[in-house]
Design a protein around this motif. Structure first.
Motif, PDB file in Angstrom:
ATOM      1  N   THR A  85      -0.436   4.095   0.963  1.00 36.64           N
ATOM      2  CA  THR A  85      -0.790   5.008   2.212  1.00 36.64           C
ATOM      3  C   THR A  85      -1.148   4.416   3.640  1.00 36.64           C
ATOM      4  O   THR A  85      -1.365   3.288   3.696  1.00 36.64           O
ATOM      5  CB  THR A  85      -2.332   5.546   1.644  1.00 36.64           C
ATOM      6  OG1 THR A  85      -2.894   6.341   2.600  1.00 36.64           O
ATOM      7  CG2 THR A  85      -3.190   4.491   1.321  1.00 36.64           C
ATOM      8  N   ASN A  86      -1.363   5.323   4.474  1.00 34.71           N
ATOM      9  CA  ASN A  86      -1.605   4.602   6.007  1.00 34.71           C
ATOM     10  C   ASN A  86      -3.207   4.954   5.856  1.00 34.71           C
ATOM     11  O   ASN A  86      -3.559   4.678   7.238  1.00 34.71           O
ATOM     12  CB  ASN A  86      -0.783   5.601   7.063  1.00 34.71           C
ATOM     13  CG  ASN A  86       0.603   5.218   6.834  1.00 34.71           C
ATOM     14  OD1 ASN A  86       0.808   4.014   6.732  1.00 34.71           O
ATOM     15  ND2 ASN A  86       1.334   6.216   7.056  1.00 34.71           N
ATOM     16  N   LYS A 141      -6.696   4.236   6.637  1.00 37.41           N
ATOM     17  CA  LYS A 141      -7.101   3.258   7.274  1.00 37.41           C
ATOM     18  C   LYS A 141      -8.405   2.876   6.343  1.00 37.41           C
ATOM     19  O   LYS A 141      -8.583   1.706   5.922  1.00 37.41           O
ATOM     20  CB  LYS A 141      -7.648   3.238   8.375  1.00 37.41           C
ATOM     21  CG  LYS A 141      -6.272   3.193   9.439  1.00 37.41           C
ATOM     22  CD  LYS A 141      -7.000   2.720  10.916  1.00 37.41           C
ATOM     23  CE  LYS A 141      -5.835   2.923  11.956  1.00 37.41           C
ATOM     24  NZ  LYS A 141      -5.497   4.348  12.298  1.00 37.41           N
ATOM     25  N   GLU A 170      -8.656  -4.032   0.683  1.00 33.61           N
ATOM     26  CA  GLU A 170      -8.280  -5.523   1.323  1.00 33.61           C
ATOM     27  C   GLU A 170      -9.900  -6.129   1.122  1.00 33.61           C
ATOM     28  O   GLU A 170      -9.745  -7.234   0.556  1.00 33.61           O
ATOM     29  CB  GLU A 170      -7.915  -5.438   2.715  1.00 33.61           C
ATOM     30  CG  GLU A 170      -6.433  -5.393   2.900  1.00 33.61           C
ATOM     31  CD  GLU A 170      -6.064  -4.824   4.130  1.00 33.61           C
ATOM     32  OE1 GLU A 170      -6.620  -5.398   5.231  1.00 33.61           O
ATOM     33  OE2 GLU A 170      -5.000  -4.087   4.452  1.00 33.61           O
ATOM     34  N   TRP A 223      -0.267  -0.846  -6.634  1.00 30.05           N
ATOM     35  CA  TRP A 223      -0.599   0.415  -6.368  1.00 30.05           C
ATOM     36  C   TRP A 223      -0.164   1.199  -7.432  1.00 30.05           C
ATOM     37  O   TRP A 223       1.189   1.293  -7.718  1.00 30.05           O
ATOM     38  CB  TRP A 223      -0.309   0.923  -5.101  1.00 30.05           C
ATOM     39  CG  TRP A 223      -1.165   0.401  -3.662  1.00 30.05           C
ATOM     40  CD1 TRP A 223      -1.181  -1.101  -3.688  1.00 30.05           C
ATOM     41  CD2 TRP A 223      -2.080   1.307  -3.171  1.00 30.05           C
ATOM     42  NE1 TRP A 223      -1.872  -0.923  -2.510  1.00 30.05           N
ATOM     43  CE2 TRP A 223      -2.601  -0.024  -2.048  1.00 30.05           C
ATOM     44  CE3 TRP A 223      -2.525   2.136  -3.019  1.00 30.05           C
ATOM     45  CZ2 TRP A 223      -3.614   0.440  -1.342  1.00 30.05           C
ATOM     46  CZ3 TRP A 223      -3.454   2.643  -2.111  1.00 30.05           C
ATOM     47  CH2 TRP A 223      -4.048   1.358  -1.033  1.00 30.05           C
ATOM     48  N   ASN A 229      -7.194   1.465   2.781  1.00 35.65           N
ATOM     49  CA  ASN A 229      -6.662   0.168   2.923  1.00 35.65           C
ATOM     50  C   ASN A 229      -7.581  -0.978   3.403  1.00 35.65           C
ATOM     51  O   ASN A 229      -7.436  -1.880   2.842  1.00 35.65           O
ATOM     52  CB  ASN A 229      -5.419   0.183   4.019  1.00 35.65           C
ATOM     53  CG  ASN A 229      -4.428   0.719   3.413  1.00 35.65           C
ATOM     54  OD1 ASN A 229      -4.034   0.909   2.289  1.00 35.65           O
ATOM     55  ND2 ASN A 229      -3.491   1.604   4.361  1.00 35.65           N
ATOM     56  N   SER A 244       0.895  -1.176   0.024  1.00 33.39           N
ATOM     57  CA  SER A 244      -0.021  -0.169   0.108  1.00 33.39           C
ATOM     58  C   SER A 244       1.067   1.285   0.123  1.00 33.39           C
ATOM     59  O   SER A 244       1.883   1.409   0.672  1.00 33.39           O
ATOM     60  CB  SER A 244      -0.835   0.010   1.298  1.00 33.39           C
ATOM     61  OG  SER A 244      -1.594   1.213   1.389  1.00 33.39           O
TER      62      SER A 244
END
Ligand code: GTP
Ligand code: SPV
Ligand code: MN
Length: 590
Positions: A4-5, A7, A14, A27, A10, A2
């Motif tokens: 990016t962080n 949330k 997923e 990505w 993500n 990923s």
């Protein structure tokens, strides 16, 4: 891995990956290195073909499946929770049911494939009007097209993370699956800000930032947030004094937006100093500015234009725009020099060539080589007449809104509405002959209000109300016009020369919008006197122009009947104001 962080991003990626089960998730960072690697991979697999590097640098050819060449309106759904919110002009299914049905189709659909995660932004991500989305797709062709049509990559993720609500992004899921027509679905879930598309690999069905998001979902958002998403080109007309005046125009698919957006003025106008600057060719997002005018941005970064008919005479700017870094879809492949061709490009169809299906072809058998809805995907920045304001975050101020369609007889060359509400009526009664841009019969007249019939993400009656409401909130609204370049004579030939010559009409429109030109009141609105449209250096007589501007009351009385029938669909969602306007029209025609 990923990029990016975030949330929310993500977790959703997923979840979709666990349903579609790709072998790999990649990505898209937006870098030229990564795109180049993908181009090479796509060429190696035969999905795209690299064209002549000298003549068409950075250009590729792609052929879709033969059953997959246009938007599919009968398989496009607006799945709002309540059917009433989708309205009578959209296909609808209960979202719970639709999700269940689609989950089965997506289940394992990416096995053996790679899922690409494309962060995209509509308009420059730094603009206060930008909207962010993520498209998941198993098609490199889609990645490469989205890279031209939108702003993509890490830059977008950064802006999303810095935005007011980093979990506020459009969730777009696309899987080619088996390109199975019977299971092809293009589904918008407005309340979830989500789009699920499956079993297609073609344009408006799969480039989810375009019609699915920037029109269907965005029109829904615009209604809730007090702005408008419209199927409109945006152009600036520069006059000899150097003033640039902006107009936005809604014509149905394949009815001339790209052509008008980049028109080259006729020689006499050019000599006087007239210029046209292109801001956008397909979609406009419109908002009321702090100065009380209506301002427009083009949410897109590229053109996905109709190829056939594009030539050095009809649209030299479009042709020059697609000489490099362009993806051609379903055009003729000239095998002699590894270039491309389409009907109407020039009078020399290649002898040694493949048609859009990839079959050996030459024009001598009378068949067409390029699909009528074949397209070029080209970066807007390459357009010779791209506006200096193309990426202006606040957009451009609009002086006139123009509606238009293909009408062989009824609609005159141009007329003006009496005021905003009458203008909304004029947009709502638009009708046009269908084109190859959507699957189905071509040349059938159908009602297509504001050219939004296939693109309105909610109840069209509520959409009319939203237009009327917007009018109340624009202190200095644009004037509203209707045009028709497509009147035909008794032999079915177009009477008006069109293309660059349309500037003569645009000039009247813009001068009207600034109170610099006269008009006469007729039964359907304000019409120019024939003398008010310049015919200088044009092989059209004053009588022909008078004929083009004529309003046949008998035909219009028939038209009014058709409008009644169309309006009846909307029941009590039809604004009373539009009913009044229809009565006024009928009185004027009596
Ligand atoms: P979409 O991309 O599908 O939304 O289409 P568009 O509205 O941008 O249409 P475009 O400008 O690509 O034109 C479509 C077709 O209409 C082409 O074959 C053009 O040659 C034809 N066309 C455009 N302008 C004119 C005109 O002024 N007169 C005539 N007769 N044909 C035109
Ligand atoms: C249209 O059909 O209006 C287009 C092409 O602009 S598509 O992207 O396929 O919608
Ligand atoms: Mn379009």
């Amino acid at each position: 891995m990923s990029l990016t962080n975030n949330k929310a991003v993500n977790a959703w990626v997923e979840e979709m990956a666990s349903m579609t089960r790709p072998d790999e998730v990649v990505w898209i960072d937006g870098s030229e290195e990564q795109l180049n690697a993908l181009r090479a991979q796509s060429v190696a697999s035969g999905e795209i073909l690299e064209l002549n590097r000298e003549k068409l640098p950075g250009c590729y050819l792609h052929r879709t499946a033969v059953n997959d060449v246009a938007r599919v309106e009968h398989r496009t759904f607006i799945c709002s929770r309540k059917q009433e919110d989708a309205g009578p002009t959209n296909n609808w299914m209960d979202p719970v049911e639709m999700y269940a049905k689609l989950r089965k189709l997506y289940d394992g659909a990416m096995k053996g494939r790679t899922m690409y995660v494309i962060p995209f932004s509509m308009t420059v991500p730094e603009s206060p009007f930008a909207k962010f989305g993520i498209e998941l797709t198993d098609s490199i062709y889609v990645v490469l097209n989205m890279a031209i049509m939108t702003r993509i990559g890490v830059r977008v993720l950064k802006c999303l993370d810095a935005s007011k609500d980093p979990s506020d992004f459009t969730k777009g899921l696309h899987a080619k699956a088996g390109i199975d027509e019977e299971n092809r679905y293009i589904v918008q879930f407005p309340e979830d800000n989500a789009i699920w598309s499956i079993n297609s690999g073609y344009g408006g069905n799969v480039l989810l930032g375009k019609k699915c998001f920037a029109l269907r979902i965005a029109s829904y958002l615009g209604r809730n947030e007090g702005w408008m998403a419209e199927h409109m080109l945006i152009l600036g007309l520069e006059n000899p004094k150097g003033e640039v005046r902006y107009v936005a125009a809604a014509f149905p698919s394949a009815c001339g937006k790209t052509n008008l957006a980049m028109l080259i003025p006729p020689e006499v106008y050019k000599k006087k100093g007239y210029k046209v600057w292109c801001v956008g060719d397909d979609i406009a997002w419109l908002r009321v500015g702090p100065d009380g005018r209506l301002w427009a941005v083009n949410p897109e970064a590229g053109f996905f234009g109709v190829a056939p008919g594009t030539n050095m005479k009809s649209n030299p700017n479009a042709l020059q725009t697609c000489q490099k870094n362009t993806i051609f879809t379903n055009v003729v492949h000239n095998l002699d020099d590894n270039t491309i061709w389409w009907e109407g490009l020039d009078k020399n169809p290649p002898k040694n060539a493949l048609n859009w299906k990839g079959e050996k072809w030459d024009s001598s058998d009378g068949s067409v080589g390029a699909h009528p809805n074949s397209r070029f995907t080209a970066p807007a920045a390459q357009c010779p007449c791209i506006s200096s304001e193309f990426e202006a975050p606040q957009g451009v101020p609009i002086s006139a809104l123009i509606f238009g369609g293909r009408r062989a007889k009824t609609a005159p060359l141009v007329y003006q509405s009496r005021d905003w509400d009458h203008g909304v009526f004029v947009g709502s009664i638009m009708a046009s002959e269908t084109t190859a841009a959507a699957a189905g019969a071509v040349g059938v007249v159908r009602r297509d209000p504001m050219a939004m019939l296939p693109f309105c993400g909610y109840h069209m009656g509520d959409y009319f109300t939203h237009w009327l409401e917007m009018g109340k909130n624009i202190p200095n609204p644009p004037k509203i016009f209707n045009v028709n370049w497509f009147r035909t004579d008794e032999n079915g030939k177009f009477i008006w020369p069109g293309y660059g010559e349309n500037l003569r009409v645009l000039d009247w429109i813009v001068r009207r919008a600034f109170g610099e030109a006269d008009a006469v009141e007729g039964p359907i609105g304000w019409l120019p006197r024939a003398e008010d449209i310049s015919l200088e250096d044009l092989d059209v007589s004053l009588d022909t122009l008078k004929n083009l501007l004529s309003v046949d009351k008998t035909l219009w009385r028939e038209e009014a009947k058709g409008i009644h029938e169309f309006y009846a669909k909307f029941g009590d969602k039809l604004p009373a104001k539009l009913k009044e306007e229809l009565s006024t029209l009928e009185k004027n025609l009596a």
